[in-house]
Design a protein around this motif. Structure first.
Motif, PDB file in Angstrom:
ATOM      1  N   PRO A 113       0.787  -1.232   0.000  1.00 17.12           N
ATOM      2  CA  PRO A 113       0.000   0.000   0.000  1.00 17.12           C
ATOM      3  C   PRO A 113       0.819   1.283   0.000  1.00 17.12           C
ATOM      4  CG  PRO A 113      -0.933  -1.584   1.540  1.00 17.12           C
ATOM      5  CD  PRO A 113       0.390  -2.131   1.096  1.00 17.12           C
ATOM      6  N   SER A 114       2.067   1.224   0.472  1.00 20.62           N
ATOM      7  CA  SER A 114       2.881   2.439   0.483  1.00 20.62           C
ATOM      8  C   SER A 114       3.042   3.033  -0.912  1.00 20.62           C
ATOM      9  CB  SER A 114       4.262   2.147   1.078  1.00 20.62           C
ATOM     10  OG  SER A 114       4.952   1.184   0.298  1.00 20.62           O
ATOM     11  N   LEU A 115       2.887   2.214  -1.957  1.00 23.92           N
ATOM     12  CA  LEU A 115       2.956   2.749  -3.328  1.00 23.92           C
ATOM     13  C   LEU A 115       1.901   3.812  -3.553  1.00 23.92           C
ATOM     14  CD1 LEU A 115       3.394  -0.616  -5.281  1.00 23.92           C
ATOM     15  CD2 LEU A 115       5.124   1.197  -5.039  1.00 23.92           C
ATOM     16  N   LEU A 116       0.758   3.678  -2.884  1.00 26.87           N
ATOM     17  CA  LEU A 116      -0.340   4.623  -3.066  1.00 26.87           C
ATOM     18  C   LEU A 116      -0.029   5.975  -2.432  1.00 26.87           C
ATOM     19  CD1 LEU A 116      -3.312   2.192  -2.350  1.00 26.87           C
ATOM     20  CD2 LEU A 116      -2.419   2.918  -4.573  1.00 26.87           C
ATOM     21  N   ALA A 117       0.931   6.018  -1.523  1.00 23.87           N
ATOM     22  CA  ALA A 117       1.351   7.273  -0.908  1.00 23.87           C
ATOM     23  C   ALA A 117       2.576   7.859  -1.596  1.00 23.87           C
ATOM     24  CB  ALA A 117       1.647   7.052   0.575  1.00 23.87           C
ATOM     25  N   GLU A 118       3.140   7.125  -2.535  1.00 22.23           N
ATOM     26  CA  GLU A 118       4.351   7.578  -3.225  1.00 22.23           C
ATOM     27  C   GLU A 118       4.062   8.159  -4.605  1.00 22.23           C
ATOM     28  OE1 GLU A 118       7.382   7.650  -2.116  1.00 22.23           O
ATOM     29  OE2 GLU A 118       7.216   6.504  -0.256  1.00 22.23           O
ATOM     30  N   GLY A 127      -7.004  22.588 -22.634  1.00 18.75           N
ATOM     31  CA  GLY A 127      -8.244  23.136 -23.158  1.00 18.75           C
ATOM     32  C   GLY A 127      -9.471  22.755 -22.354  1.00 18.75           C
ATOM     33  N   GLY A 128      -9.341  22.705 -21.044  1.00 14.53           N
ATOM     34  CA  GLY A 128     -10.474  22.354 -20.205  1.00 14.53           C
ATOM     35  C   GLY A 128     -10.766  20.872 -20.126  1.00 14.53           C
ATOM     36  N   ARG A 129      -9.930  20.048 -20.752  1.00 13.67           N
ATOM     37  CA  ARG A 129     -10.091  18.594 -20.714  1.00 13.67           C
ATOM     38  C   ARG A 129      -8.902  17.970 -19.990  1.00 13.67           C
ATOM     39  NH1 ARG A 129     -15.023  16.768 -21.983  1.00 13.67           N
ATOM     40  NH2 ARG A 129     -14.012  14.747 -22.190  1.00 13.67           N
ATOM     41  N   THR A 130      -9.106  16.764 -19.460  1.00 16.91           N
ATOM     42  CA  THR A 130      -8.054  16.034 -18.763  1.00 16.91           C
ATOM     43  C   THR A 130      -7.852  14.695 -19.441  1.00 16.91           C
ATOM     44  OG1 THR A 130      -8.689  17.082 -16.676  1.00 16.91           O
ATOM     45  CG2 THR A 130      -7.280  15.128 -16.531  1.00 16.91           C
ATOM     46  N   SER A 131      -6.595  14.356 -19.729  1.00 15.40           N
ATOM     47  CA  SER A 131      -6.305  13.105 -20.432  1.00 15.40           C
ATOM     48  C   SER A 131      -6.663  11.896 -19.573  1.00 15.40           C
ATOM     49  CB  SER A 131      -4.827  13.042 -20.834  1.00 15.40           C
ATOM     50  OG  SER A 131      -3.996  13.025 -19.686  1.00 15.40           O
ATOM     51  N   ARG A 132      -6.946  10.785 -20.250  1.00 14.19           N
ATOM     52  CA  ARG A 132      -7.223   9.522 -19.585  1.00 14.19           C
ATOM     53  C   ARG A 132      -5.927   8.710 -19.461  1.00 14.19           C
ATOM     54  NH1 ARG A 132     -12.453   7.644 -19.425  1.00 14.19           N
ATOM     55  NH2 ARG A 132     -11.792   5.519 -19.924  1.00 14.19           N
ATOM     56  N   ARG A 133      -6.052   7.461 -19.030  1.00 14.33           N
ATOM     57  CA  ARG A 133      -4.947   6.502 -18.889  1.00 14.33           C
ATOM     58  C   ARG A 133      -3.961   6.880 -17.777  1.00 14.33           C
ATOM     59  NH1 ARG A 133      -4.344   2.841 -24.114  1.00 14.33           N
ATOM     60  NH2 ARG A 133      -6.326   3.337 -25.096  1.00 14.33           N
ATOM     61  N   SER A 134      -4.441   7.596 -16.782  1.00 16.97           N
ATOM     62  CA  SER A 134      -3.578   7.916 -15.646  1.00 16.97           C
ATOM     63  C   SER A 134      -3.141   6.655 -14.913  1.00 16.97           C
ATOM     64  CB  SER A 134      -4.303   8.855 -14.676  1.00 16.97           C
ATOM     65  OG  SER A 134      -5.444   8.230 -14.110  1.00 16.97           O
ATOM     66  N   ASP A 135      -3.961   5.586 -14.999  1.00 15.61           N
ATOM     67  CA  ASP A 135      -3.590   4.334 -14.330  1.00 15.61           C
ATOM     68  C   ASP A 135      -2.341   3.722 -14.966  1.00 15.61           C
ATOM     69  OD1 ASP A 135      -5.067   3.884 -16.675  1.00 15.61           O
ATOM     70  OD2 ASP A 135      -5.803   1.946 -15.985  1.00 15.61           O
ATOM     71  N   MET A 136      -2.194   3.869 -16.287  1.00 19.23           N
ATOM     72  CA  MET A 136      -1.009   3.328 -16.957  1.00 19.23           C
ATOM     73  C   MET A 136       0.239   4.142 -16.618  1.00 19.23           C
ATOM     74  SD  MET A 136      -2.710   2.320 -20.641  1.00 19.23           S
ATOM     75  CE  MET A 136      -1.296   1.375 -21.219  1.00 19.23           C
ATOM     76  N   LEU A 137       0.077   5.453 -16.483  1.00 19.52           N
ATOM     77  CA  LEU A 137       1.204   6.274 -16.027  1.00 19.52           C
ATOM     78  C   LEU A 137       1.610   5.867 -14.616  1.00 19.52           C
ATOM     79  CD1 LEU A 137       0.067   9.833 -17.227  1.00 19.52           C
ATOM     80  CD2 LEU A 137       1.784   8.383 -18.299  1.00 19.52           C
ATOM     81  N   TRP A 138       0.607   5.686 -13.744  1.00 20.71           N
ATOM     82  CA  TRP A 138       0.894   5.295 -12.361  1.00 20.71           C
ATOM     83  C   TRP A 138       1.687   3.995 -12.313  1.00 20.71           C
ATOM     84  CZ3 TRP A 138       0.169   1.187  -9.152  1.00 20.71           C
ATOM     85  CH2 TRP A 138       0.323   1.404  -7.782  1.00 20.71           C
ATOM     86  N   ALA A 139       1.268   3.026 -13.108  1.00 16.65           N
ATOM     87  CA  ALA A 139       1.933   1.724 -13.093  1.00 16.65           C
ATOM     88  C   ALA A 139       3.394   1.842 -13.519  1.00 16.65           C
ATOM     89  CB  ALA A 139       1.193   0.749 -14.001  1.00 16.65           C
ATOM     90  N   ARG A 140       3.644   2.590 -14.568  1.00 13.34           N
ATOM     91  CA  ARG A 140       5.014   2.746 -15.053  1.00 13.34           C
ATOM     92  C   ARG A 140       5.883   3.496 -14.050  1.00 13.34           C
ATOM     93  NH1 ARG A 140       1.983   1.388 -19.112  1.00 13.34           N
ATOM     94  NH2 ARG A 140       2.845   0.797 -21.154  1.00 13.34           N
ATOM     95  N   LEU A 141       5.320   4.524 -13.434  1.00 13.38           N
ATOM     96  CA  LEU A 141       6.084   5.278 -12.436  1.00 13.38           C
ATOM     97  C   LEU A 141       6.336   4.428 -11.189  1.00 13.38           C
ATOM     98  CD1 LEU A 141       4.244   8.699 -12.819  1.00 13.38           C
ATOM     99  CD2 LEU A 141       6.592   8.185 -13.540  1.00 13.38           C
ATOM    100  N   ALA A 142       5.359   3.630 -10.784  1.00  9.64           N
ATOM    101  CA  ALA A 142       5.546   2.772  -9.611  1.00  9.64           C
ATOM    102  C   ALA A 142       6.651   1.749  -9.851  1.00  9.64           C
ATOM    103  CB  ALA A 142       4.237   2.070  -9.257  1.00  9.64           C
ATOM    104  N   LYS A 143       6.695   1.187 -11.041  1.00 11.89           N
ATOM    105  CA  LYS A 143       7.725   0.202 -11.354  1.00 11.89           C
ATOM    106  C   LYS A 143       9.095   0.864 -11.473  1.00 11.89           C
ATOM    107  CE  LYS A 143       8.999  -3.453 -14.616  1.00 11.89           C
ATOM    108  NZ  LYS A 143      10.352  -2.991 -14.912  1.00 11.89           N
ATOM    109  N   THR A 144       9.152   1.992 -12.183  1.00 13.16           N
ATOM    110  CA  THR A 144      10.442   2.632 -12.466  1.00 13.16           C
ATOM    111  C   THR A 144      11.025   3.310 -11.240  1.00 13.16           C
ATOM    112  OG1 THR A 144       9.701   3.000 -14.745  1.00 13.16           O
ATOM    113  CG2 THR A 144      11.610   4.259 -13.996  1.00 13.16           C
ATOM    114  N   LEU A 145      10.193   4.025 -10.485  1.00 15.36           N
ATOM    115  CA  LEU A 145      10.701   4.806  -9.357  1.00 15.36           C
ATOM    116  C   LEU A 145      10.690   4.034  -8.040  1.00 15.36           C
ATOM    117  CD1 LEU A 145       8.984   8.245 -10.101  1.00 15.36           C
ATOM    118  CD2 LEU A 145      11.267   7.469 -10.771  1.00 15.36           C
ATOM    119  N   GLN A 146       9.797   3.060  -7.911  1.00 13.80           N
ATOM    120  CA  GLN A 146       9.663   2.337  -6.646  1.00 13.80           C
ATOM    121  C   GLN A 146       9.977   0.852  -6.774  1.00 13.80           C
ATOM    122  OE1 GLN A 146       9.066   3.839  -3.734  1.00 13.80           O
ATOM    123  NE2 GLN A 146       8.961   5.831  -4.736  1.00 13.80           N
ATOM    124  N   GLY A 147      10.324   0.380  -7.962  1.00 12.60           N
ATOM    125  CA  GLY A 147      10.661  -1.033  -8.149  1.00 12.60           C
ATOM    126  C   GLY A 147       9.504  -1.973  -7.911  1.00 12.60           C
TER     127      GLY A 147
END
Length: 493
Positions: A286-291, A300-320
């Motif tokens: 669970p500590s990954l959720l705090a990191e 343009g007033g819109r927010t991109s999707r696929r934030s879950d895929m960014l999270w996964a890559r950052l969790a693997k790369t930065l937190q192993g």
């Protein structure tokens, strides 16, 4: 030793039916699984319009410990910096923001070395898991213990039924099949048995893993390879199958497939690798959720999707973090109002998110990411060119796919509406009602395609993408340093 489980759900309290079904499934699961010392559910309220006055009652389940986090609480905590630099926009929160808030709340409750967090999309059902447990297969708590022995940090569970994609990006491949079915129906007696072509469907699924996706880059267009409606029961007639097909066209507006649903998958090895995070994700660390927050691009007033895929890559790369695919299966149920919008802008959000993931992958391949270290500007500039190229290529694919979908719908309407021009058994009186329903649903879907994606120049977004990546380290650091020190929202349930 008993497990502790915290479940996080973002609920549309304007249409609470989906989340209510999921909570009832969770109540059954907890009652049937004695391996947990504590199960707590965090429901983040995120209405798409005026909240349903009965939402609180509907989202309460006897004997299930539920914490409701309302908008006032979210805004207060965000103003104190407890979620990092999230922007609390008016109206429904973008999914990246909502996921960041719900995961932070879930983390704060996931105390102990045997605590896990289960993040679930509200339109999922746990029926496959409940049915497996009823057959004598291991309960969720035992599956968690096995994953922990495998030293898995994040387990991704399969999602059956509707593909977890915007409705507008899955309609066209189904329409290709509907058009083929009309040719077949013309040659079959309405009272004859409907052919079972399940074996052919299985071959297509094996050859084209993204057989349900209009815009897949994983392989050639799967829509060119037919998939067929399978009999609902032994001996189903052609007439009955045609009625289901005609009714199913309406469901495409909500992302419910006709011929290209995701069926039951075979058992998966606990260690099979998969670098995503989706709507059915178990976090055993669970500590990954705090990191790592869920990050997205705001344009343009819109927010991109696929934030879950960014999270996964950052969790693997930065937190192993070690990711694995696990046989904890859920069913995506898009029945009911408001489950998946056919809005073309939602498709643009997905295109941008996909391009942002491709740009991040480039930076990861170049070794540009390290905790607490900014990314060199020259690498960011190179990654932003990847983003621009990917958005341009994806938008061309979208326009081609939507033009084809409109053409297919026009062909269907023309074929069905011209009574004298219908071929073979399509003229049979037994099909009259289904033909009329097909015409009505095809026209509704065609009208939905009238709204197209607004013209978009991805090169004009390049500087925004560069700012996103140049500020990535600071954004993550701000989130990591945040905390929720006095954390006692009101409970219900």
């Amino acid at each position: 030793m008993s497990e502790t489980l915290v479940v996080g759900i973002v609920a549309d309290t304007s249409n609470p039916g989906a989340a209510a079904r999921l909570l009832r499934d969770l109540g059954q699961l907890v009652a049937a699984d004695g391996g947990f010392s504590r199960v707590e559910v965090v429901v983040l309220e995120n209405p798409s319009s005026q909240p349903d006055p009965g939402a609180a009652r509907e989202l309460s389940v006897a004997d299930l410990d539920i914490v409701h986090v309302g908008r006032a609480s979210q805004e207060r905590d965000a103003a104190r910096g407890w979620f990092g630099r999230v922007e609390m926009l008016p109206g429904r929160l973008p999914i990246a923001t909502a996921r960041t808030i719900v995961q932070r709340h879930a983390f704060e409750r996931a105390a102990g070395e045997r605590a896990s967090v289960w993040i679930l999309d509200e339109d999922l059902r746990l029926l496959p898991l409940l049915e497996a447990m009823a057959r004598g297969e291991p309960p969720l708590s035992e599956r968690l213990r096995c994953l922990r022995k495998e030293r898995v940090d994040v387990a991704i569970g399969p999602v059956l039924g509707a593909p977890p994609l915007p409705a507008r990006s899955t309609a066209r491949v189904n329409l290709e099949d509907v058009r083929r079915h009309l040719d077949m129906l013309a040659a079959l007696d309405p009272h004859a048995p409907w052919p079972d072509r399940a074996a052919e469907n299985a071959r297509v699924r094996r050859a084209f893993p993204e057989y349900y996706y209009d815009l897949s880059r994983a392989h050639v267009d799967a829509g060119a390879h037919p998939m067929w409606l399978e009999p609902a029961s032994a001996g189903e007639t052609v007439r009955s199958a045609f009625a289901r097909l005609a009714a199913g066209v309406s469901g495409l507006l909500d992302g419910t497939p006709i011929t290209r649903a995701i069926p039951e998958s075979p058992a998966l090895a606990a260690g099979s690798s998969l670098l995503v995070r989706g709507g059915n994700t178990l976090i055993l660390r669970p500590s990954l959720l705090a990191e790592i927050p869920n990050l997205a691009l705001r344009l343009g007033g819109r927010t991109s999707r696929r934030s879950d895929m960014l999270w996964a890559r950052l969790a693997k790369t930065l937190q192993g973090a070690r990711f694995a695919r696990a046989s904890i299966t859920a069913l995506q149920d898009r029945s009911g109002p408001g489950r998946s919008s056919f809005d073309p802008e939602k498709l643009l959000d997905d295109v941008r998110g996909s391009a942002l993931v491709a740009a991040l992958d480039t930076l990861i391949e170049q070794g540009a990411l390290a905790r607490g270290r900014s990314i060199p500007r020259e690498l960011v500039e190179r990654a932003s060119t990847i983003y621009v190229a990917r958005v341009g290529e994806r938008l061309e694919a979208v326009h081609r796919s939507e033009a084809r979908a409109r053409s297919l719908l026009q062909q269907m309407e023309s074929t069905a509406a011209a009574r004298d021009g219908r071929s073979g058994f399509l003229r049979h009186p037994a099909h009259a009602e289904a033909v009329e329903q097909l015409i009505e649903n095809a026209r509704r879907l065609l009208a939905a395609y009238e709204g197209s994606i607004e013209p978009c120049d991805p090169s004009a977004e390049q500087l925004d993408v560069e700012r996103f990546f140049l500020g990535l380290a600071d954004e993550i650091d701000a989130y990591r340093k945040a905390s929720i020190p006095s954390f006692q929202p009101a409970r219900s349930g």
